[in-house]
Design a protein around this motif. Structure first.
Motif, PDB file in Angstrom:
ATOM      1  N   VAL A  99       7.042  10.173  -4.893  1.00  0.00           N
ATOM      2  CA  VAL A  99       5.986   9.628  -4.860  1.00  0.00           C
ATOM      3  C   VAL A  99       4.913  10.783  -3.929  1.00  0.00           C
ATOM      4  CG1 VAL A  99       6.308   7.111  -5.117  1.00  0.00           C
ATOM      5  CG2 VAL A  99       6.045   7.985  -2.902  1.00  0.00           C
ATOM      6  N   ALA A 100       3.602  10.874  -4.432  1.00  0.00           N
ATOM      7  CA  ALA A 100       2.620  11.398  -3.654  1.00  0.00           C
ATOM      8  C   ALA A 100       2.379  10.791  -2.436  1.00  0.00           C
ATOM      9  CB  ALA A 100       1.400  11.465  -4.391  1.00  0.00           C
ATOM     10  N   LEU A 101       2.202  11.303  -1.207  1.00  0.00           N
ATOM     11  CA  LEU A 101       2.138  10.388  -0.039  1.00  0.00           C
ATOM     12  C   LEU A 101       0.552  11.134   0.636  1.00  0.00           C
ATOM     13  CD1 LEU A 101       2.999   8.734   2.561  1.00  0.00           C
ATOM     14  CD2 LEU A 101       4.038  10.974   3.457  1.00  0.00           C
ATOM     15  N   LEU A 102      -0.058  10.000   1.040  1.00  0.00           N
ATOM     16  CA  LEU A 102      -1.513  10.069   1.814  1.00  0.00           C
ATOM     17  C   LEU A 102      -1.257   9.422   3.093  1.00  0.00           C
ATOM     18  CD1 LEU A 102      -4.205  11.243   2.074  1.00  0.00           C
ATOM     19  CD2 LEU A 102      -4.919   9.073   0.600  1.00  0.00           C
ATOM     20  N   HIS A 103      -1.196  10.386   4.136  1.00  0.00           N
ATOM     21  CA  HIS A 103      -0.610   9.687   5.368  1.00  0.00           C
ATOM     22  C   HIS A 103      -2.000   9.920   6.382  1.00  0.00           C
ATOM     23  CE1 HIS A 103       1.349  10.894   9.538  1.00  0.00           C
ATOM     24  NE2 HIS A 103       1.378   9.698   9.390  1.00  0.00           N
ATOM     25  N   PHE A 104      -2.439   8.543   6.906  1.00  0.00           N
ATOM     26  CA  PHE A 104      -3.389   8.693   7.851  1.00  0.00           C
ATOM     27  C   PHE A 104      -2.825   8.486   9.253  1.00  0.00           C
ATOM     28  CE2 PHE A 104      -5.532   7.361   4.013  1.00  0.00           C
ATOM     29  CZ  PHE A 104      -6.796   7.898   3.987  1.00  0.00           C
ATOM     30  N   ASP A 105      -2.936   9.389  10.280  1.00  0.00           N
ATOM     31  CA  ASP A 105      -2.434   9.417  11.372  1.00  0.00           C
ATOM     32  C   ASP A 105      -3.079  10.384  12.285  1.00  0.00           C
ATOM     33  OD1 ASP A 105      -0.323   9.097  13.273  1.00  0.00           O
ATOM     34  OD2 ASP A 105       1.106   8.652  11.992  1.00  0.00           O
TER      35      ASP A 105
END
Length: 332
Positions: A157-163
């Motif tokens: 999967v594509a990952l969008l990581h807010f951090d």
């Protein structure tokens, strides 16, 4: 005490009943009754769920301040104030799809490896019912088993990581599974589509410049919190949509992506973060992406005066849930 639930408006089509919505707050005050997410029914009170909200009260993987094991229930308590209509997305999510609270996944707090396996198995069982997951953490260690379970169903999967942090380090004190390592492990295990990986909101000191070069070798693009401030949320959301394309997408939100002014209740705060408004607007800008599951993690209520962090996290989960409900209604 009565607790009358109200359907939020969609008529049944003969194949399935109308979704059962949250408790009617005009009849039962928001401060009364069980604290399920958004006062929605429990999973065992519905025939099934399109979106299952599940908690993972686990924080054995933290490297600084503990307490995120209590985050899921803090988010649920704060979510009592959520309402059925989301004007920002012009949607009544709980009328578009059945959302239910699936309770908590009980993971061993003394054995990280065993806890990771437990979360993976339990998440997989929920996904096998056809539900998408909205997971409430817990520390960021849990993202790895969640991604494993999602990838078994959808492929990488594509990952969008807010951090605030990269979370692509190798080990801490020799431990491979911590809240700072989940995405390196996920890349190594092949559960991520390395052509569509993005960090958003990163900032603060690192151990060395090699942290950034190692991260780039794994395929991650970075939008820092300063980039969001300078370029604006619309441009950032557009860039992210283009990078994601039509790939199945997993969104992981560490609440410390927000500035400590907006999220003091977290284990590793960093100055110079995004505002809650910026985070919510970027999430809303993901409409049209194929969001298959998501998490919100690292809420530590012991440090959260006036429930500021839990409120921000509950609205973050609400926006993500709305996106998933809209996709369900659209047949995507």
């Amino acid at each position: 005490m009565t607790s009358d639930d109200t359907s939020t408006g969609r008529a049944g089509d003969g194949a399935r009943p109308a979704p059962r919505g949250p408790v009617d707050s005009s009849r039962v005050p928001r401060f009364a009754g069980p604290a399920t997410f958004a006062r929605l029914p429990r999973l065992d009170e519905t025939p099934g769920a399109d979106v299952a909200v599940v908690g993972v009260p686990f924080d054995t993987g933290v490297s600084y301040r503990p307490g995120a094991r209590f985050g899921g229930n803090a988010i649920r308590e704060a979510s009592r104030l959520l309402r059925p209509y989301n004007p920002a997305q012009d949607a009544s999510p709980f009328a578009l799809a059945q959302v239910a609270d699936a309770g908590d996944i009980a993971a061993n707090p003394f054995r990280i490896e065993e806890a990771v396996e437990t979360v993976e198995q339990a998440a997989g069982e929920l996904l096998d019912t056809g539900a998408r997951l909205m997971t409430l953490g817990g520390d960021h260690t849990i993202a790895l088993p969640l991604l494993r379970a999602v990838a078994r169903r959808h492929g990488p999967v594509a990952l969008l990581h807010f951090d605030a942090h990269l979370d692509t380090w190798d080990t801490y004190f020799g431990a491979a599974y911590t809240h700072g390592t989940p995405f390196r492990r996920a890349v190594e295990e092949g559960v991520l589509d390395t052509s569509a990986l993005s960090h958003v909101g990163t900032r603060g000191p690192l151990y060395g410049k090699s942290d950034l070069s190692d991260d780039a070798k794994m395929g991650f693009g970075i939008v820092t919190s300063a980039d969001v401030m300078r370029r604006g949320v619309d441009e950032v959301a557009d860039q992210l949509r283009q990078r994601i394309g039509d790939r199945p997408l997993y969104v992981s939100v560490d609440i410390d992506v927000l500035d400590p002014a907006h999220a003091p209740g977290t284990g590793t705060p960093e100055a110079g973060g995004m505002t809650s408004r910026e985070l919510l607007e970027i999430l809303r800008g993901l409409a049209g992406c194929r969001l298959v599951s998501a998490d919100v993690v690292e809420v530590a209520p012991a440090y959260d005066h006036a429930e500021i962090t839990a409120v921000a996290a509950s609205h973050t989960a609400y926006e993500l849930t709305t996106l998933m409900c809209r996709q369900t209604a659209e047949g995507r």
